[in-house]
Enzyme design. Structure first.
Site, PDB file in Angstrom:
ATOM      1  N   ASP A 113      37.698  36.142  43.491  1.00 34.86           N
ATOM      2  CA  ASP A 113      37.375  37.214  44.439  1.00 34.86           C
ATOM      3  C   ASP A 113      38.574  38.140  44.670  1.00 34.86           C
ATOM      4  OD1 ASP A 113      34.795  37.500  45.359  1.00 34.86           O
ATOM      5  OD2 ASP A 113      34.959  35.906  46.855  1.00 34.86           O
ATOM      6  N   GLN A 142      31.962  31.722  49.460  1.00 34.96           N
ATOM      7  CA  GLN A 142      31.071  32.772  49.971  1.00 34.96           C
ATOM      8  C   GLN A 142      31.373  33.060  51.448  1.00 34.96           C
ATOM      9  OE1 GLN A 142      28.681  34.248  47.905  1.00 34.96           O
ATOM     10  NE2 GLN A 142      28.243  35.641  49.570  1.00 34.96           N
ATOM     11  N   LYS A 190      24.459  34.621  41.180  1.00 37.18           N
ATOM     12  CA  LYS A 190      25.752  34.423  40.505  1.00 37.18           C
ATOM     13  C   LYS A 190      25.637  33.289  39.491  1.00 37.18           C
ATOM     14  CE  LYS A 190      28.562  36.078  44.323  1.00 37.18           C
ATOM     15  NZ  LYS A 190      29.313  35.766  45.526  1.00 37.18           N
TER      16      LYS A 190
END
Ligand code: NAD
Length: 284
Positions: free
Chosen positions: A121, A98, A54
């Site tokens: 997200d 995460q 990422k």
């Protein structure tokens, strides 16, 4: 029939190239740069690789990328404090934490602590609500990537029978909401579903997000169907999806490979969501 292989890697590269051009143009006009923060708790090797990817792709697209690696033993209160400081940081426009988190930390508390405007997200309850009520918000990256691949290959999907296998908050449920938004006729199957092969037989589109290697079989597939494989499984150190690619690709009309299908789209959509949040913060 031999299915058309949907090249997610190529589509993701196109999206990242478009994002790079847009970031450069905004930077030239405003002097501002989008910032993405990725919070990782603990040092799980697979998560570390994912976070590293990422960061690399964010930097290549011209973003400022901030990786925040926190110890496994961090308390929930300390993690929430860290998120609060990122919420208040004007250089950060998109943020993800995460998952999974260590067991002593409540996932929903952390997800809902992220400023919904920075929720790259799309997991915050406000963004979940927006997706499910047809309002503009940030949409979870993996299902968004699947939808882009579907529309690019199938065009209009209204009225098509779409079967989502898996009902997780991060893939299955938002995928179903996106398909419904496109007027597909949506069925959600899960671990308690009794007649999965029959449901598959009637599906024009199957999205598999189960986490079981090669679970969906060729005999279940309607000829010409579009198969989107979200699963990432490791078998004998090789990656494979939830759909048995070797056999189903002889029956289906379209299929995503693993790797190189949905996976690369997830990071491209994460950058897209951060760019969207950045633009909103600048009112452009
Ligand atoms: P999860 O474990 O949270 O959910 C799995 C779902 O599968 C559950 O809803 C469960 O009911 C369903 N399921 C389990 N056994 C089943 C069965 N026999 N029949 C029908 N349904 C069954 O998993 P998740 O987070 O949604 O991820 C699913 C898979 O997708 C995993 O392999 C994961 O690694 C992968 N994934 C990939 C990406 C990507 O970027 N490509 C992103 C997220 C997840």
């Amino acid at each position: 029939m031999t299915a058309k292989i949907i090249d997610g890697k190529a589509v993701a590269a196109e999206i990242r190239a478009e994002i790079t051009v847009e970031v450069k143009a905004i930077k030239e006009k405003t002097g501002k740069t989008p910032g993405l923060a990725v919070v990782l708790v603990g040092d799980d090797p697979a998560s570390k690789i994912y976070v590293g990817n990422k960061e690399k792709q964010a930097k290549e697209a011209g973003f400022n990328s901030y990786n925040i690696i926190l110890p496994q033993e961090i308390s929930e209160a300390e993690l929430l404090e860290k998120i609060d400081s990122l919420n208040k940081n004007p250089d950060i426009h998109g943020m993800i934490v995460q998952l999974p988190l260590p067991k002593h930390i409540k996932e929903s508390a952390v997800i809902n602590a992220v400023d919904p405007k920075k929720d790259a997200d799309g997991f915050h309850i406000e963004n979940v609500g927006k997706l499910n009520t047809g309002q503009d918000g940030l949409v979870p990256c993996t299902p968004l990537g699947c939808m882009i691949l579907l529309k690019k290959n199938l065009g209009d999907i209204s009225g098509k029978n779409a079967l989502v296998i898996g009902r997780s908050n991060i893939v299955g449920k938002p995928m179903a909401a996106l398909l419904l938004r496109e007027s597909a006729t949506v069925t959600i199957a899960h671990s308690k579903t009794k007649n999965l092969p029959e449901l598959c037989k009637t599906a024009d589109i199957i999205i598999a997000a189960i986490g079981k290697p090669n679970f969906v079989k060729a005999e279940w597939i309607k000829p010409g169907a579009a198969l989107i494989d979200v699963g990432i499984n490791r078998v004998d150190s090789k990656l494979c999806g939830d759909i048995d690619f070797a056999t189903t690709s002889k029956v289906a009309g379209f299929i995503t490979p693993v790797p190189g299908g949905v996976g690369p789209m997830t990071i491209a959509c994460l950058l897209g969501n951060t760019l969207k949040a950045f633009r909103k913060s600048l009112n452009i």
